[in-house]
Design a protein around this motif. Structure first.
Motif, mmCIF file in Angstrom:
data_model
loop_
_atom_site.group_PDB
_atom_site.id
_atom_site.type_symbol
_atom_site.label_atom_id
_atom_site.label_comp_id
_atom_site.label_asym_id
_atom_site.label_seq_id
_atom_site.Cartn_x
_atom_site.Cartn_y
_atom_site.Cartn_z
ATOM 1 N N ILE A 79 -4.382 -7.606 15.499
ATOM 2 C CA ILE A 79 -5.127 -7.193 14.041
ATOM 3 C C ILE A 79 -3.818 -7.032 13.316
ATOM 4 O O ILE A 79 -3.307 -7.427 13.436
ATOM 5 C CB ILE A 79 -5.305 -5.436 14.354
ATOM 6 C CG1 ILE A 79 -6.451 -5.176 15.285
ATOM 7 C CG2 ILE A 79 -5.283 -4.108 13.218
ATOM 8 C CD1 ILE A 79 -6.199 -3.844 15.958
ATOM 9 N N THR A 80 -4.478 -7.837 11.603
ATOM 10 C CA THR A 80 -3.460 -8.308 10.846
ATOM 11 C C THR A 80 -3.672 -7.183 9.440
ATOM 12 O O THR A 80 -4.062 -6.392 8.482
ATOM 13 C CB THR A 80 -3.384 -9.270 10.728
ATOM 14 O OG1 THR A 80 -4.842 -9.730 9.820
ATOM 15 C CG2 THR A 80 -3.711 -10.209 11.685
ATOM 16 N N PHE A 81 -1.996 -6.921 8.941
ATOM 17 C CA PHE A 81 -2.842 -6.305 7.815
ATOM 18 C C PHE A 81 -3.856 -4.736 7.412
ATOM 19 O O PHE A 81 -4.799 -4.730 6.814
ATOM 20 C CB PHE A 81 -3.476 -7.187 6.645
ATOM 21 C CG PHE A 81 -1.845 -7.987 5.806
ATOM 22 C CD1 PHE A 81 -0.970 -8.418 5.575
ATOM 23 C CD2 PHE A 81 -2.248 -9.481 7.159
ATOM 24 C CE1 PHE A 81 -0.437 -9.185 5.490
ATOM 25 C CE2 PHE A 81 -1.727 -10.993 7.313
ATOM 26 C CZ PHE A 81 -0.782 -10.880 5.719
ATOM 27 N N VAL A 82 -2.579 -4.287 8.276
ATOM 28 C CA VAL A 82 -2.596 -2.474 8.123
ATOM 29 C C VAL A 82 -2.489 -1.459 7.235
ATOM 30 O O VAL A 82 -0.846 -1.556 7.493
ATOM 31 C CB VAL A 82 -3.659 -2.048 9.483
ATOM 32 C CG1 VAL A 82 -3.959 -0.329 9.158
ATOM 33 C CG2 VAL A 82 -4.528 -2.924 10.047
ATOM 34 N N LYS A 83 -2.539 -1.278 6.245
ATOM 35 C CA LYS A 83 -2.072 -0.258 5.271
ATOM 36 C C LYS A 83 -2.341 0.692 5.081
ATOM 37 O O LYS A 83 -3.256 1.773 4.922
ATOM 38 C CB LYS A 83 -1.597 -0.683 4.572
ATOM 39 C CG LYS A 83 -0.899 -0.330 3.111
ATOM 40 C CD LYS A 83 -0.894 -1.281 1.742
ATOM 41 C CE LYS A 83 -0.737 -2.301 1.219
ATOM 42 N NZ LYS A 83 -0.017 -2.520 0.134
ATOM 43 N N PHE A 84 -1.421 1.605 5.680
ATOM 44 C CA PHE A 84 -2.042 3.546 4.982
ATOM 45 C C PHE A 84 -1.178 4.210 4.008
ATOM 46 O O PHE A 84 0.386 3.522 3.923
ATOM 47 C CB PHE A 84 -1.383 4.233 6.708
ATOM 48 C CG PHE A 84 -1.993 3.787 8.084
ATOM 49 C CD1 PHE A 84 -3.330 5.208 8.437
ATOM 50 C CD2 PHE A 84 -1.772 2.858 8.692
ATOM 51 C CE1 PHE A 84 -3.837 4.400 8.958
ATOM 52 C CE2 PHE A 84 -2.531 2.841 10.206
ATOM 53 C CZ PHE A 84 -3.180 3.971 10.062
ATOM 54 N N ILE A 85 -1.657 4.054 3.424
ATOM 55 C CA ILE A 85 -0.934 4.837 1.887
ATOM 56 C C ILE A 85 -1.199 6.281 1.989
ATOM 57 O O ILE A 85 -2.433 6.837 1.724
ATOM 58 C CB ILE A 85 -1.907 4.063 1.085
ATOM 59 C CG1 ILE A 85 -1.733 2.722 0.491
ATOM 60 C CG2 ILE A 85 -1.031 5.068 -0.449
ATOM 61 C CD1 ILE A 85 -2.441 2.150 -0.213
ATOM 62 N N ASN A 86 -0.030 6.887 1.491
ATOM 63 C CA ASN A 86 -0.350 8.638 1.397
ATOM 64 C C ASN A 86 -0.247 8.830 2.280
ATOM 65 O O ASN A 86 -1.488 10.277 2.741
ATOM 66 C CB ASN A 86 -1.114 9.168 0.084
ATOM 67 C CG ASN A 86 -0.256 8.214 -0.548
ATOM 68 O OD1 ASN A 86 0.636 8.166 -0.604
ATOM 69 N ND2 ASN A 86 -0.663 7.736 -1.964
ATOM 70 N N LEU A 87 -0.251 9.480 3.979
ATOM 71 C CA LEU A 87 -1.252 9.423 5.202
ATOM 72 C C LEU A 87 -0.211 10.753 5.678
ATOM 73 O O LEU A 87 0.776 11.019 5.511
ATOM 74 C CB LEU A 87 -0.780 8.494 6.488
ATOM 75 C CG LEU A 87 -0.763 8.762 7.970
ATOM 76 C CD1 LEU A 87 -2.215 9.353 8.087
ATOM 77 C CD2 LEU A 87 -0.852 7.779 9.309
#
Length: 467
Positions: free
Chosen positions: A420-428
């Motif tokens: 799994i690569t490049f997972v981004k959570f924004i404002n979680l």
């Protein structure tokens, strides 16, 4: 008919007042443009399923469904048999505040909404109140390109009807269709209207090897299979659909090997996945691309609200990519099996690669049992002949969860070659707390501990940021 328009279900009576809108509706007397009097709304009884984890059998409960069209604003009043201790109108994000006076519940809808009215914390004996704007382009009868079903009960020989290229099947308000609708090798065809499909025997709607298909405005109750199956098709729109199922493997909308799919404005309550997005299975072949699911409410009495990736082609690997899931309310998720949890589940098997996924404005209420997030590159012996290839480039922005029933969230790559690569959570945001990499925390804590989330050594470039 087990449930029929006109029943009073468990002492619930619904009255509607409508102002400044002469509209088509479930029956012609439902609304008055002058808004001078109340009118009753007929309800359907709908079976709902709860899995017994000891026997595996379904425990059947019954709720109700009401539908009407309106424009402008309506006031709604319900009279409930018994004492009213609490009332919740969901999705909670709509912030609809009811007024309770004895056994009467009142509230206002400023525009058409699909809502659930829950009294005294009972999630089964609820009213699913569905609404839409009037269909101002409704046909009034058959034509060379329109099959028109007016108010009343309808069925077709063999339990199904095939819609061919250039045809529209129109279900008028008050129409009840008891047959499955099939599009096969069709193009520029549609099923739309304000009618109901009731217990179609082999699933609700199947669109296979077709293009430019429109499914709009229909309510489907307890089909004998999936509510909608979309297989090896392209340029399909599913809009303002309402679907309920209570049988085992009673998925909502399943997309296989298809491209350019728009799903919007739907309400689904199902006894399995609400939305499932796959590549190859059965006689459907090829990758799945460009799928958007938006502006919808999902309630999974079993399995996932959103499930992506399980099925594919190990011999000639496929891709599931360019997926957008936005402005979604998850009302419930209940899955006792650890392998099938996640309000959002990305679980590629069969050498699938899942990539370029955007989840935006995803609101999750306090579900019964499961996980908020489950991403696994997996090999499931029941369904797969090989592990998935990986998950790549996933952005989850403005995910909000308020609740206490999420198990440990999971991100698990299969191995170094299937990561799994490049997972981004924004404002979680979890229970009012923002989770991000630079948040105040002990240096020996990982950001994922505050979700909480387990990510194994085959997860690379996992980040949590604010915008």
């Amino acid at each position: 008919m087990a449930a029929h328009l006109g029943i009073l279900y468990r002492g619930v009576v619904l009255l509607i007042w409508a102002a400044a809108c002469a509209a088509q509706s479930l029956n012609s007397s439902l609304f008055r443009s002058s808004g001078t009097s109340w009118k009753s709304l007929d309800l359907w009884e709908v079976p709902l399923s709860e899995v017994n984890t000891s026997s595996g059998k379904s425990i059947v409960h019954y709720g109700s469904v009401g539908y009407f069209d309106f424009c402008d604003q309506v006031e709604v009043a319900l009279t409930y048999t018994g004492s009213v201790e609490s009332v919740s109108i969901r999705p909670l994000s709509y912030d609809i505040k009811p007024t309770v006076s004895g056994s009467e519940i009142t509230f206002t809808l400023s525009k058409p909404r699909n809502i659930v009215i829950e009294v005294n914390g009972d999630i089964w004996d609820v009213l699913h109140l569905l609404s839409n704007t009037p269909d101002l382009e409704a046909p009034t009868g058959n034509s060379s390109s329109v099959i028109y079903l007016g108010p009343g009960s309808h069925s077709f020989p063999g339990g199904s009807i095939n819609i061919t290229s250039g045809q529209t099947l129109y279900l008028a308000a008050g129409a009840v269709l008891r047959s499955t609708v099939h599009f096969y090798e069709a193009h520029d065809a549609a099923i739309r209207g304000r009618g109901f499909m009731y217990q179609p025997p082999t699933g609700g709607i199947l669109a296979e090897n077709s293009s430019n298909i429109l499914i709009d405005g229909i309510t489907i109750l307890t089909p004998g299979g999936y509510v909608v199956t979309l297989g090896q098709s392209k340029d399909t729109t599913i809009r303002n659909l309402h679907g309920f199922s209570s049988k085992g493997n009673g998925d909502g909308i399943d997309v296989f090997s298809s491209e350019n799919v728009l799903i919007e404005g739907i309400f689904m309550r199902n006894s399995d996945d609400n939305i499932a997005i796959y590549a190859h299975r059965w006689n459907y072949w090829g990758s799945t691309r460009n799928v958007t699911v938006q502006d919808s409410s999902l309630w999974a009495d079993l399995a996932h609200p959103i499930n992506i990736g399980t099925h594919g082609n190990s011999i000639d690997p496929e891709v599931i990519e360019h997926l957008t899931i936005r402005n979604i309310d998850v009302l419930d998720h209940r899955e006792p099996q650890t392998l099938y949890q996640g309000t959002i589940a990305l679980n590629p098997g069969d050498d699938n690669l899942v990539q370029h996924v955007l989840v935006d404005d995803f609101r999750v209420e306090d579900f019964r049992q499961g996980q908020l997030i489950n991403m696994r590159v997996m090999y499931n012996e029941k369904y797969n002949t090989s592990p998935g290839r990986g998950i790549h480039n996933v952005t989850i922005r403005n995910l909000v969860y308020n609740g206490s029933h999420s198990n440990m969230n999971v991100l698990v790559g299969y191995n170094e070659e299937r990561p799994i690569t490049f997972v981004k959570f924004i404002n979680l945001k979890v229970n009012g707390k923002l989770v991000y990499d630079t948040m105040p925390k002990p240096t020996w804590y990982m950001t994922s501990d505050f979700v909480p989330m387990y990510a194994n050594e085959h997860v690379k470039n996992l980040t949590f940021v604010l915008e």
